[in-house]
Design a protein around this motif. Structure first.
Motif, PDB file in Angstrom:
ATOM      1  N   ALA A  16       5.673   8.170   4.344  1.00  0.00           N
ATOM      2  CA  ALA A  16       5.773   6.767   5.016  1.00  0.00           C
ATOM      3  C   ALA A  16       7.286   6.368   4.949  1.00  0.00           C
ATOM      4  O   ALA A  16       7.839   5.812   5.560  1.00  0.00           O
ATOM      5  CB  ALA A  16       4.576   5.971   4.262  1.00  0.00           C
ATOM      6  N   ASP A  17       7.670   6.699   3.601  1.00  0.00           N
ATOM      7  CA  ASP A  17       9.076   6.035   3.124  1.00  0.00           C
ATOM      8  C   ASP A  17      10.335   6.547   3.945  1.00  0.00           C
ATOM      9  O   ASP A  17      10.965   6.021   4.671  1.00  0.00           O
ATOM     10  CB  ASP A  17       9.196   6.266   1.652  1.00  0.00           C
ATOM     11  CG  ASP A  17       8.680   5.308   0.864  1.00  0.00           C
ATOM     12  OD1 ASP A  17       7.866   4.385   1.382  1.00  0.00           O
ATOM     13  OD2 ASP A  17       8.430   5.391  -0.431  1.00  0.00           O
ATOM     14  N   GLU A  55       2.179  11.497   0.678  1.00  0.00           N
ATOM     15  CA  GLU A  55       1.613  10.852   1.409  1.00  0.00           C
ATOM     16  C   GLU A  55       2.638   9.502   1.370  1.00  0.00           C
ATOM     17  O   GLU A  55       3.046   8.858   2.515  1.00  0.00           O
ATOM     18  CB  GLU A  55       0.293  10.258   1.296  1.00  0.00           C
ATOM     19  CG  GLU A  55      -0.373   9.355   2.312  1.00  0.00           C
ATOM     20  CD  GLU A  55      -1.794   9.178   1.868  1.00  0.00           C
ATOM     21  OE1 GLU A  55      -2.136   9.134   0.665  1.00  0.00           O
ATOM     22  OE2 GLU A  55      -2.629   9.220   2.799  1.00  0.00           O
ATOM     23  N   LEU A  56       3.028   8.937   0.393  1.00  0.00           N
ATOM     24  CA  LEU A  56       3.906   7.865   0.152  1.00  0.00           C
ATOM     25  C   LEU A  56       5.303   8.174   0.536  1.00  0.00           C
ATOM     26  O   LEU A  56       5.854   7.305   1.199  1.00  0.00           O
ATOM     27  CB  LEU A  56       3.899   7.190  -1.277  1.00  0.00           C
ATOM     28  CG  LEU A  56       2.328   6.844  -1.709  1.00  0.00           C
ATOM     29  CD1 LEU A  56       2.372   6.348  -3.225  1.00  0.00           C
ATOM     30  CD2 LEU A  56       1.692   5.948  -0.968  1.00  0.00           C
ATOM     31  N   ASP A  74       1.520  -2.001   8.430  1.00  0.00           N
ATOM     32  CA  ASP A  74       2.352  -0.684   8.400  1.00  0.00           C
ATOM     33  C   ASP A  74       2.335  -0.557   6.677  1.00  0.00           C
ATOM     34  O   ASP A  74       1.669  -1.357   6.115  1.00  0.00           O
ATOM     35  CB  ASP A  74       3.818  -1.108   8.828  1.00  0.00           C
ATOM     36  CG  ASP A  74       4.481  -2.517   8.090  1.00  0.00           C
ATOM     37  OD1 ASP A  74       4.011  -2.589   7.063  1.00  0.00           O
ATOM     38  OD2 ASP A  74       5.124  -2.946   8.739  1.00  0.00           O
ATOM     39  N   SER A  75       3.140   0.452   6.425  1.00  0.00           N
ATOM     40  CA  SER A  75       3.240   0.898   5.018  1.00  0.00           C
ATOM     41  C   SER A  75       3.596   0.185   3.978  1.00  0.00           C
ATOM     42  O   SER A  75       3.402   0.000   2.922  1.00  0.00           O
ATOM     43  CB  SER A  75       3.802   2.091   4.853  1.00  0.00           C
ATOM     44  OG  SER A  75       5.285   1.913   5.095  1.00  0.00           O
ATOM     45  N   GLN A  76       4.325  -1.158   4.434  1.00  0.00           N
ATOM     46  CA  GLN A  76       4.758  -2.051   3.508  1.00  0.00           C
ATOM     47  C   GLN A  76       3.462  -3.152   3.371  1.00  0.00           C
ATOM     48  O   GLN A  76       3.656  -4.098   2.582  1.00  0.00           O
ATOM     49  CB  GLN A  76       6.044  -2.995   3.780  1.00  0.00           C
ATOM     50  CG  GLN A  76       7.342  -1.921   3.884  1.00  0.00           C
ATOM     51  CD  GLN A  76       7.391  -1.239   2.432  1.00  0.00           C
ATOM     52  OE1 GLN A  76       7.594  -2.120   1.489  1.00  0.00           O
ATOM     53  NE2 GLN A  76       7.184   0.006   2.679  1.00  0.00           N
ATOM     54  N   ALA A 119       0.800  -1.255  -0.048  1.00  0.00           N
ATOM     55  CA  ALA A 119      -0.046  -0.179  -0.120  1.00  0.00           C
ATOM     56  C   ALA A 119       0.890   1.364   0.040  1.00  0.00           C
ATOM     57  O   ALA A 119       0.565   2.220  -0.800  1.00  0.00           O
ATOM     58  CB  ALA A 119      -1.004  -0.058   1.074  1.00  0.00           C
ATOM     59  N   GLY A 120       1.908   1.427   0.738  1.00  0.00           N
ATOM     60  CA  GLY A 120       2.932   2.389   0.964  1.00  0.00           C
ATOM     61  C   GLY A 120       2.629   3.653   1.645  1.00  0.00           C
ATOM     62  O   GLY A 120       3.066   4.505   1.885  1.00  0.00           O
ATOM     63  N   TYR A 121       1.087   3.419   2.374  1.00  0.00           N
ATOM     64  CA  TYR A 121       0.799   4.699   2.939  1.00  0.00           C
ATOM     65  C   TYR A 121       0.576   4.299   4.562  1.00  0.00           C
ATOM     66  O   TYR A 121       0.414   2.989   4.385  1.00  0.00           O
ATOM     67  CB  TYR A 121      -0.606   5.299   2.569  1.00  0.00           C
ATOM     68  CG  TYR A 121      -1.657   4.488   2.319  1.00  0.00           C
ATOM     69  CD1 TYR A 121      -2.604   4.363   3.183  1.00  0.00           C
ATOM     70  CD2 TYR A 121      -2.061   3.965   0.990  1.00  0.00           C
ATOM     71  CE1 TYR A 121      -3.799   3.685   3.134  1.00  0.00           C
ATOM     72  CE2 TYR A 121      -3.147   3.100   0.766  1.00  0.00           C
ATOM     73  CZ  TYR A 121      -3.934   3.150   1.738  1.00  0.00           C
ATOM     74  OH  TYR A 121      -5.192   2.233   1.724  1.00  0.00           O
ATOM     75  N   ASP A 122       0.558   5.154   5.343  1.00  0.00           N
ATOM     76  CA  ASP A 122       0.321   4.761   6.784  1.00  0.00           C
ATOM     77  C   ASP A 122      -0.996   5.053   7.265  1.00  0.00           C
ATOM     78  O   ASP A 122      -1.716   5.888   6.573  1.00  0.00           O
ATOM     79  CB  ASP A 122       1.195   5.406   7.630  1.00  0.00           C
ATOM     80  CG  ASP A 122       2.629   4.676   7.590  1.00  0.00           C
ATOM     81  OD1 ASP A 122       2.688   3.590   8.110  1.00  0.00           O
ATOM     82  OD2 ASP A 122       3.612   5.532   7.486  1.00  0.00           O
ATOM     83  N   TYR A 165       5.570   8.349  13.531  1.00  0.00           N
ATOM     84  CA  TYR A 165       4.866   9.434  13.307  1.00  0.00           C
ATOM     85  C   TYR A 165       3.199   9.127  13.379  1.00  0.00           C
ATOM     86  O   TYR A 165       3.073   8.094  13.195  1.00  0.00           O
ATOM     87  CB  TYR A 165       5.094  10.329  12.057  1.00  0.00           C
ATOM     88  CG  TYR A 165       4.763   9.609  10.966  1.00  0.00           C
ATOM     89  CD1 TYR A 165       5.337   8.393  10.343  1.00  0.00           C
ATOM     90  CD2 TYR A 165       3.436  10.261   9.946  1.00  0.00           C
ATOM     91  CE1 TYR A 165       4.824   7.940   9.206  1.00  0.00           C
ATOM     92  CE2 TYR A 165       3.057   9.553   8.750  1.00  0.00           C
ATOM     93  CZ  TYR A 165       3.753   8.401   8.555  1.00  0.00           C
ATOM     94  OH  TYR A 165       3.294   7.985   7.216  1.00  0.00           O
ATOM     95  N   LEU A 182      -1.759   4.618 -14.412  1.00  0.00           N
ATOM     96  CA  LEU A 182      -3.062   5.198 -14.595  1.00  0.00           C
ATOM     97  C   LEU A 182      -3.398   5.816 -15.738  1.00  0.00           C
ATOM     98  O   LEU A 182      -4.414   6.587 -15.903  1.00  0.00           O
ATOM     99  CB  LEU A 182      -2.842   6.667 -13.502  1.00  0.00           C
ATOM    100  CG  LEU A 182      -3.097   6.344 -12.027  1.00  0.00           C
ATOM    101  CD1 LEU A 182      -2.716   5.036 -11.604  1.00  0.00           C
ATOM    102  CD2 LEU A 182      -3.211   7.593 -11.240  1.00  0.00           C
ATOM    103  N   ARG A 228      10.059   5.683   7.859  1.00  0.00           N
ATOM    104  CA  ARG A 228      10.689   4.015   7.851  1.00  0.00           C
ATOM    105  C   ARG A 228      11.757   4.147   7.397  1.00  0.00           C
ATOM    106  O   ARG A 228      12.549   3.637   8.286  1.00  0.00           O
ATOM    107  CB  ARG A 228       9.382   3.403   6.733  1.00  0.00           C
ATOM    108  CG  ARG A 228       9.710   2.038   6.797  1.00  0.00           C
ATOM    109  CD  ARG A 228       8.880   1.226   5.691  1.00  0.00           C
ATOM    110  NE  ARG A 228       9.262  -0.162   5.822  1.00  0.00           N
ATOM    111  CZ  ARG A 228       8.431  -0.976   6.813  1.00  0.00           C
ATOM    112  NH1 ARG A 228       7.670  -0.586   7.290  1.00  0.00           N
ATOM    113  NH2 ARG A 228       8.816  -2.396   6.840  1.00  0.00           N
ATOM    114  N   GLN A 250      -4.116   5.898  -5.546  1.00  0.00           N
ATOM    115  CA  GLN A 250      -2.764   5.511  -5.646  1.00  0.00           C
ATOM    116  C   GLN A 250      -2.554   4.482  -6.798  1.00  0.00           C
ATOM    117  O   GLN A 250      -1.678   4.332  -7.683  1.00  0.00           O
ATOM    118  CB  GLN A 250      -2.035   4.996  -4.493  1.00  0.00           C
ATOM    119  CG  GLN A 250      -2.101   5.975  -3.436  1.00  0.00           C
ATOM    120  CD  GLN A 250      -1.044   7.071  -3.495  1.00  0.00           C
ATOM    121  OE1 GLN A 250      -0.544   7.466  -4.610  1.00  0.00           O
ATOM    122  NE2 GLN A 250      -0.963   7.922  -2.498  1.00  0.00           N
ATOM    123  N   PRO A 277      -0.023   9.787  11.489  1.00  0.00           N
ATOM    124  CA  PRO A 277      -0.631  10.778  10.129  1.00  0.00           C
ATOM    125  C   PRO A 277      -1.984  11.406  10.544  1.00  0.00           C
ATOM    126  O   PRO A 277      -2.604  10.445  11.063  1.00  0.00           O
ATOM    127  CB  PRO A 277      -0.607   9.761   8.955  1.00  0.00           C
ATOM    128  CG  PRO A 277      -0.733   8.498   9.711  1.00  0.00           C
ATOM    129  CD  PRO A 277      -0.006   8.465  11.143  1.00  0.00           C
TER     130      PRO A 277
END
Lengths: 425, 339
Positions: free
Chosen positions: B159-160, B155-156, A79-81, A67-70, B169, B112, B163, A387, B171
């Protein structure tokens, strides 16, 4: 006397399809069915054609991608993974949480307000009228946003709690902190906890895994066992009362049976409370109830509660006045009359419209996005769609989820309705 | 009755689904207006002024395309979109192009099914914090509450970043820039993160901009640019070369002030002549009038003028050209030749 003429020949003419009432309904149904099928076919082929024109395919593979987002509020590990499917699951649980909390609270508020609106006390009944009309006639979204804004603007920031002479302080003996990011309350902790069991029914859906706390399960089982035991004790008391006319005193036994096993279990598990503490930017420890959840819950409760109040009032008014008079004649006080005579009968009128209010509340919870509450509309139906660009698949899944949830609620409530409705024999 | 309602609903849904067609240029000409997707309001990039007229850097891009295609810079219908609605709006044909601080990424371009027509602003993601918080680096933000627009690349990245640095954090998802600003100022988040240009633009609208600092870390590459749907390459070319025309105009010294004079007759510089249509057939190749670029430049000025009037150092937003200077001046702004 044979004045009857011969019956008309049973021959069939096409005009009968329109002019003969025996065939007309069938004609209309056939035409409507063909039109409906044509419309569905056109809609589907149009969708396929447009997807082709955009060069997009139709598949649900994105659910397995990271997903990549929190997500801030998660009832299960995430988690984001983790995958988009897992994120959807987190959202589903958040939706269920606010829906269940909302339905319970709205029922309580609604029943109280509905009964009080019939009160003979002028001020009380007028106040309830103001509440009902105020909430029923203003859009829910406004209430959600308003309550959220009040929470955010009127409560102190965590940094106000810092320093020698802080601008804000915790309440209830330094155990509860109300901030503009949510309320932090003590959390239950177990120093000799039994740990968790990992449940992973991978054959359903590979992202479906969660941990069940053995401590919590043990406590719930103990409470259920205690309640069953109390019922047995009460049944025995009934039997003795029926046989001898004297009811044995049970209240202290019941209290002991309820509290002692749970108390012992909690002591064995090393139960203690973890208090929130200011650490860095925020409070840590304790349970964090976010303002988004509180605002959404409160708004859904008050809004739906106003409708339920009207349903309850209608249900009570539907009960014949003779019932009240009969109860009074038997010497029952007004509160007992309401609880023992009126409400049980009013339930039959109340339950069916109440089902649709529960459904409304559940579906209205998708307004959560207005305050950033991460329900399934915000995760699967919002960020994931955005996304991955899978609008069609995402929206279909979202619709399917709400459909199934609504059918489940409605099915469950119908079972309950059948158990309370007037038995006709 | 029930059936007829269903049929009606199906018809409406079907018609809406059928709206996205291929020849965008014809659609725009037939409509007489360009539908341009912009933000719901980000001062300097796209926001309505006191009279309700949209203005800003991205708005200037929309106006330039409208001027090139329709000859009228005001023939634009601005459609405000949020981070979540923008792609659906473009894919469904509700807007003809997006000029909305949108980051060019692989998956947006390929998966997309959009076509990015260039970069009009090289940006990166930053953080803004109140000065009183005493934070000097984004790595000090362990445990902070972060306001973040949902459905964005930021947003991505967020997170990265957290991490990768092994810090935590909380959000707080928000829909629009205005909402983020409100929550940040109310102290509901410790920091607000978005593109650094957006932070500067937002800070400019604060009562006391000096009380807030933008942290030095830029945690991502955010090339922002206009985009169109896949599959209509002619329309994509028009948007791409309108942007290139504005960039080239700055490089060649063609401004909104002198464009009419330069376009009056062939000048000594053949590239200026080709750009302004006094030589060659470039306009016809695009399916536009010969003086399309003249109109586009006259609409709001060349790239440099758009930058200076909307977000440049003399505006409250005060962004330096930096990476967005012409390649001749050490920046990344570079247009392929008009030939």
């Amino acid at each position: 006397m044979t004045t009857l003429s011969d019956p008309p020949k049973p021959g069939f003419r096409p005009s009968q399809l329109i002019y003969d009432t025996r065939y007309r309904s069938m004609t209309i149904q056939t035409v409507a069915f063909i039109l409906l099928m044509a419309a569905i076919f056109w809609l589907v082929s149009n969708t396929i054609e447009n997807l082709n024109a955009l060069g997009k395919d139709f598949n649900f593979g994105f659910l397995g991608q990271p997903a990549g987002y929190d997500i801030n509020q998660r009832l299960i590990e995430y988690d984001s993974q983790a995958s988009h499917g897992r994120a959807a699951l987190v959202g589903i649980l958040n939706t269920l949480l606010v829906a269940v909390l909302g339905c319970v609270a709205a029922t309580i508020v609604g029943v109280i307000a509905g009964v009080l609106r019939l009160s003979k006390n002028w001020i009380v009944s007028r106040l309830m009228s103001v509440y009902v009309e105020g909430f029923r006639n203003v859009p829910l979204l406004l209430w959600i946003v308003l309550i959220f804004a009040v929470f955010n603007e009127s409560t102190p920031q965590p940094r106000d709690f810092r320093g020698e002479d802080p601008a804000a302080s915790m309440i209830f003996g330094d155990t509860v902190a109300i901030t503009n990011r949510g309320t932090y309350v003590p959390e239950p902790l177990f120093s000799n906890g039994l740990g968790d069991v990992d449940v992973k029914p991978g054959w359903i859906f590979s992202d479906l895994y969660f941990a069940i706390s053995i401590d919590l399960a043990a406590i719930v089982l103990t409470i259920i066992a205690s309640i069953l035991l109390i019922r047995l004790i009460n049944q025995r008391a009934h039997r003795i009362q029926d046989a001898t006319g004297v009811r044995p005193t049970t209240w202290w036994v019941n209290l002991l049976v309820f509290f002692v096993p749970v108390g012992l279990l909690l002591w064995y598990l090393g139960f203690h409370l973890g208090y929130p503490e200011l650490q860095g930017f925020n409070f840590s420890g304790g349970t964090h109830i976010r303002n988004s959840l509180m605002a959404l819950w409160l708004a859904l409760t008050l809004y739906t509660g106003a409708f339920i109040a009207e349903i309850v009032r209608g249900g009570i008014l539907a009960i014949n006045k003779g019932q009240t008079e009969a109860a009074f004649a038997l010497g029952l006080r007004p509160s007992k009359t309401m609880n023992l005579v009126i409400l049980p009968q009013a339930m039959r009128v109340i339950i069916p419209p109440l089902i649709s209010q529960y459904l409304n509340l559940t579906k209205n919870s998708s307004l959560a996005i207005a305050v950033g509450y991460m329900d399934v509309r915000a995760t699967l139906g919002g960020i994931t769609i955005n996304q991955t660009g899978r609008e069609l698949e995402g929206m279909l899944l979202l619709g399917l989820f709400y459909l199934i949830l609504s059918l489940l609620i409605s099915g469950g409530m119908n079972i309950y309705n059948n158990s309370v409705k007037l038995k006709e024999r | 009755m029930k059936k007829s309602v269903i049929l009606g609903a199906l018809t409406v849904a079907g018609l809406a689904a059928g709206a996205a067609s291929a020849a965008t240029l014809d659609d725009v000409r037939a409509r007489g207006k360009l539908n341009c997707g912009v933000t719901t309001g980000l001062t300097g990039f796209a926001a309505p002024d006191a009279n309700g007229v949209w203005e800003g850097f991205d708005v200037g891009m929309c106006r330039a395309v409208a001027a090139a295609v329709l000859g009228d810079a005001t023939a634009v219908e601005f459609v405000p979109t949020t981070g979540q609605t923008r792609f659906t709006a473009l894919a469904s044909g509700e807007v003809d192009m997006l000029a909305r601080n949108t980051t060019w990424t692989f998956s947006r371009d390929v998966d997309l099914k959009f076509e990015f027509t260039g970069v009009n602003y090289y940006d990166g993601q930053g953080f803004i914090v109140p000065r009183s918080l005493g934070v000097s680096s984004a790595k000090d933000l362990d445990g902070a509450t972060v306001c973040i627009q949902t459905g964005t690349t930021t947003e991505l990245n967020l997170a990265d970043f957290f991490r990768a640095n092994n810090i935590s954090y909380e959000p707080v998802p928000i829909e629009t820039n205005a909402e983020g600003q409100q929550l940040y100022l109310a102290g509901s988040c410790d920091t607000y993160t978005t593109d650094a240009s957006g932070l500067a633009a937002t800070r400019a609208t604060f009562e006391n901009p000096g009380d807030h600092v933008i942290l030095p870390e830029i945690i991502s590459k955010e090339p922002l640019g206009p985009l169109v749907r896949h599959g209509d390459n002619e329309w994509g070319d028009i948007v791409r070369w309108t942007l290139n025309a504005l960039v080239t105009a700055e490089e060649l010294g063609v401004t909104s002030a002198n464009v009419a004079e330069l376009a009056a007759g062939p000048t000594g510089n053949p590239e200026v002549n080709r750009l302004l249509g006094t030589e060659g057939e470039l306009g016809a190749m695009l399916g536009l009038e010969a003086d399309w670029a003249v109109k586009a430049i006259a609409a709001g000025g060349n790239y440099g003028e758009l930058f200076e009037t909307n977000i440049g150092e003399n505006t409250p937003i005060g962004l330096a050209r930096g990476l967005n200077a012409q390649w001749t001046e050490g920046g990344l702004i570079y247009s392929p030749p008009f030939r």
